[in-house]
Design a protein around this motif. Structure first.
Motif, PDB file in Angstrom:
ATOM      1  N   PHE A 228       0.830  -1.210   0.000  1.00  0.00           N
ATOM      2  CA  PHE A 228       0.000   0.000   0.000  1.00  0.00           C
ATOM      3  C   PHE A 228       0.860   1.253   0.000  1.00  0.00           C
ATOM      4  CE2 PHE A 228      -1.994   3.337   2.637  1.00  0.00           C
ATOM      5  CZ  PHE A 228      -3.028   3.689   1.773  1.00  0.00           C
ATOM      6  N   LEU A 229       1.907   1.289   0.808  1.00  0.00           N
ATOM      7  CA  LEU A 229       2.776   2.459   0.836  1.00  0.00           C
ATOM      8  C   LEU A 229       3.463   2.671  -0.511  1.00  0.00           C
ATOM      9  CD1 LEU A 229       4.367   2.094   4.395  1.00  0.00           C
ATOM     10  CD2 LEU A 229       2.487   3.576   3.675  1.00  0.00           C
ATOM     11  N   LEU A 230       3.903   1.607  -1.149  1.00  0.00           N
ATOM     12  CA  LEU A 230       4.512   1.739  -2.471  1.00  0.00           C
ATOM     13  C   LEU A 230       3.489   2.242  -3.494  1.00  0.00           C
ATOM     14  CD1 LEU A 230       6.730  -1.486  -2.594  1.00  0.00           C
ATOM     15  CD2 LEU A 230       7.475   0.892  -2.246  1.00  0.00           C
ATOM     16  N   THR A 231       2.245   1.828  -3.353  1.00  0.00           N
ATOM     17  CA  THR A 231       1.201   2.303  -4.266  1.00  0.00           C
ATOM     18  C   THR A 231       0.972   3.808  -4.092  1.00  0.00           C
ATOM     19  OG1 THR A 231       0.109   0.144  -4.198  1.00  0.00           O
ATOM     20  CG2 THR A 231      -1.199   2.012  -4.956  1.00  0.00           C
ATOM     21  N   VAL A 232       0.940   4.263  -2.854  1.00  0.00           N
ATOM     22  CA  VAL A 232       0.779   5.701  -2.604  1.00  0.00           C
ATOM     23  C   VAL A 232       1.942   6.484  -3.210  1.00  0.00           C
ATOM     24  CG1 VAL A 232       0.690   7.472  -0.801  1.00  0.00           C
ATOM     25  CG2 VAL A 232      -0.607   5.347  -0.527  1.00  0.00           C
ATOM     26  N   PHE A 233       3.158   5.992  -3.027  1.00  0.00           N
ATOM     27  CA  PHE A 233       4.325   6.674  -3.591  1.00  0.00           C
ATOM     28  C   PHE A 233       4.244   6.705  -5.119  1.00  0.00           C
ATOM     29  CE2 PHE A 233       8.896   6.656  -4.845  1.00  0.00           C
ATOM     30  CZ  PHE A 233       9.219   7.911  -4.334  1.00  0.00           C
ATOM     31  N   ALA A 234       3.814   5.611  -5.719  1.00  0.00           N
ATOM     32  CA  ALA A 234       3.682   5.566  -7.178  1.00  0.00           C
ATOM     33  C   ALA A 234       2.610   6.533  -7.677  1.00  0.00           C
ATOM     34  CB  ALA A 234       3.362   4.142  -7.630  1.00  0.00           C
ATOM     35  N   VAL A 235       1.525   6.680  -6.933  1.00  0.00           N
ATOM     36  CA  VAL A 235       0.465   7.611  -7.315  1.00  0.00           C
ATOM     37  C   VAL A 235       0.984   9.047  -7.306  1.00  0.00           C
ATOM     38  CG1 VAL A 235      -1.674   8.656  -6.482  1.00  0.00           C
ATOM     39  CG2 VAL A 235      -1.494   6.177  -6.662  1.00  0.00           C
ATOM     40  N   LEU A 236       1.729   9.402  -6.262  1.00  0.00           N
ATOM     41  CA  LEU A 236       2.254  10.768  -6.166  1.00  0.00           C
ATOM     42  C   LEU A 236       3.224  11.074  -7.306  1.00  0.00           C
ATOM     43  CD1 LEU A 236       2.841  10.979  -2.304  1.00  0.00           C
ATOM     44  CD2 LEU A 236       0.859  11.765  -3.615  1.00  0.00           C
ATOM     45  N   LEU A 237       4.043  10.104  -7.686  1.00  0.00           N
ATOM     46  CA  LEU A 237       4.970  10.321  -8.798  1.00  0.00           C
ATOM     47  C   LEU A 237       4.243  10.359 -10.136  1.00  0.00           C
ATOM     48  CD1 LEU A 237       8.036   8.082  -7.804  1.00  0.00           C
ATOM     49  CD2 LEU A 237       7.814  10.572  -7.630  1.00  0.00           C
TER      50      LEU A 237
END
Length: 410
Positions: A228-237
């Motif tokens: 989930f944290l990696l998904t959030v980071f990918a969304v922001l980028l």
């Protein structure tokens, strides 16, 4: 000095009004607050040339509806819903619009209908839309929930058969069903948010949903959180490529989708992972279904006090009590018989699932009202979209995993 004929006379002067002395008298129906148009002895009544005259409307009892503007050029006149008129004055250069005469047996729509009649399963009495007809021309059987009940029951039985078959035959196949349901729900929720002016990035959320399901199955809770944290980071980028305008709005919407659908669905995968995962998932889903059925039955039979009138007018406190009673009964039986747990654990499990499922249903109803839609999709006849059936399951999965981990540890 010439006296202004339009200035009011002082009180007690004893002189007739200036309008009377000038030979201009109020017409019939004139009052102090709303005098009739002035009448000139030579030219007749003064009429504005930039607006056609509005015919008088007969009084139809006390007005109870909301005032709304009457069609016409440059007019500020208000009309209430329960007033009737024979015709609306035409706009300059446009055709006249005649009001419909529904006959003496026609009943007007209730004046206190909600401002946004787009609830999640409300009937025609709230939405104001008649039931849709079948291809043969006969009206469909629509229940009190405003749905095609025959189609809804058939689809529900079909979904239940898929769940039972995948859980009892081969557990990893249920993981594939959960992943497919999550991907479809992400598409539906993202599309609904786009209708409300948001632009959530779908690609990183879809990829993250697959990663969350896979890592929850193989790595447990820590794998789910990391995905989930990696998904959030990918969304922001991902959103950086579209520039700064609306960045916070769109990125927040995408993070909300990732949290609401794949993260909460990951707890259902955590329930499935142990050796007795099939029993845990069936206990969780069966209790949520009992919450819906018990709440619906109690609401139809005894519902009088609305639970959240502005969010879901069909839900009542009596329905919530029915949900709690049904969940406590089935939860106590399953926890004590299947998992050999304490009876109070079944009561706790039942109450928690009933409350969480109801809050999840109300939460999605609130989202749909805010977006101005009735359903998240139209994939399932009689239900709407798949996301409309996931609303009570998603938050309940997290609560079910937490409570079962305490009262029936692996």
């Amino acid at each position: 000095m010439t006296r202004d004929p339009h200035r009011p006379e002082p009180l007690g002067s004893g002189r007739p009004p200036a309008r009377t002395r000038a030979g201009i008298a109020d017409g019939p129906g004139g009052t102090e607050e709303h005098p009739a148009p002035r009448r000139d002895p030579d030219t007749g009544p003064l009429v504005r040339i930039d607006q056609p005259p509005v015919p008088p409307r007969p009084a139809v009892g006390p007005s109870r509806g909301r005032p709304r503007p009457v069609a016409g050029p440059e007019t500020s006149e208000l009309r209430r819903d329960d007033e009737r008129t024979d015709a609306v004055p035409p706009a300059p250069g446009g055709p006249a619009v005649e009001a419909r005469d529904h006959g003496p047996g026609h009943e007007e729509a209730p004046a206190d209908a909600p401002l946004t009649a787009v609830p999640d399963a409300l009937g025609a009495e709230v939405t104001g839309e008649p039931p849709q007809d079948t291809p043969s021309g006969a009206p469909r059987a629509v229940g009190r929930a405003g749905r095609d009940m025959a189609a809804a029951v058939g689809v529900g039985l079909g979904l239940g058969a898929v769940v039972f078959a995948t859980l009892l035959l081969w557990r990893p196949s249920f993981l594939a069903v959960v992943t497919a349901a999550v991907l479809i729900s992400v598409f539906e929720l993202s599309g609904a948010l786009e209708k409300g002016g948001h632009r959530p990035a779908r690609t990183p959320v879809l990829v993250g949903a697959i990663a969350m399901a896979a890592l929850a199955w193989t790595r447990g809770p820590s794998g789910l959180v990391i995905a989930f944290l990696l998904t959030v980071f990918a969304v922001l980028l991902w959103r950086l490529g579209d520039g700064p305008v609306g960045y916070l709005r769109d990125a927040s919407a995408a993070v909300f989708v990732a949290l609401y659908v794949p993260l909460l669905a990951g707890f259902a995968v955590l329930l499935l992972a142990p050796d007795d995962g099939a029993a845990r998932v069936l206990t969780f889903i069966g209790t949520v279904v009992c919450s819906d059925v018990g709440g619906f039955a109690a609401g139809v039979l005894f519902g009088k006090h609305p639970l959240a009138r502005t969010v879901s007018p069909k839900k009542s406190w009596e329905g919530l009590a029915g949900s709690v009673a049904a969940c406590v009964l089935i939860g106590t039986l399953l926890i004590t018989l299947v998992f050999d747990g304490p009876w109070w654990g079944g009561v706790l499990f039942g109450v928690a699932i009933a409350v969480t499922a109801t809050l999840g249903d109300l939460g999605e109803s609130l989202i749909k009202r805010d977006l101005g839609i009735k359903d998240m999709g139209d994939l399932l006849p009689g239900h709407g979209g798949l996301m409309d059936r996931m609303d009570s399951l998603l938050p309940s999965a997290a609560v079910a995993w937490l409570i079962l981990s305490m009262i029936a540890p692996v």
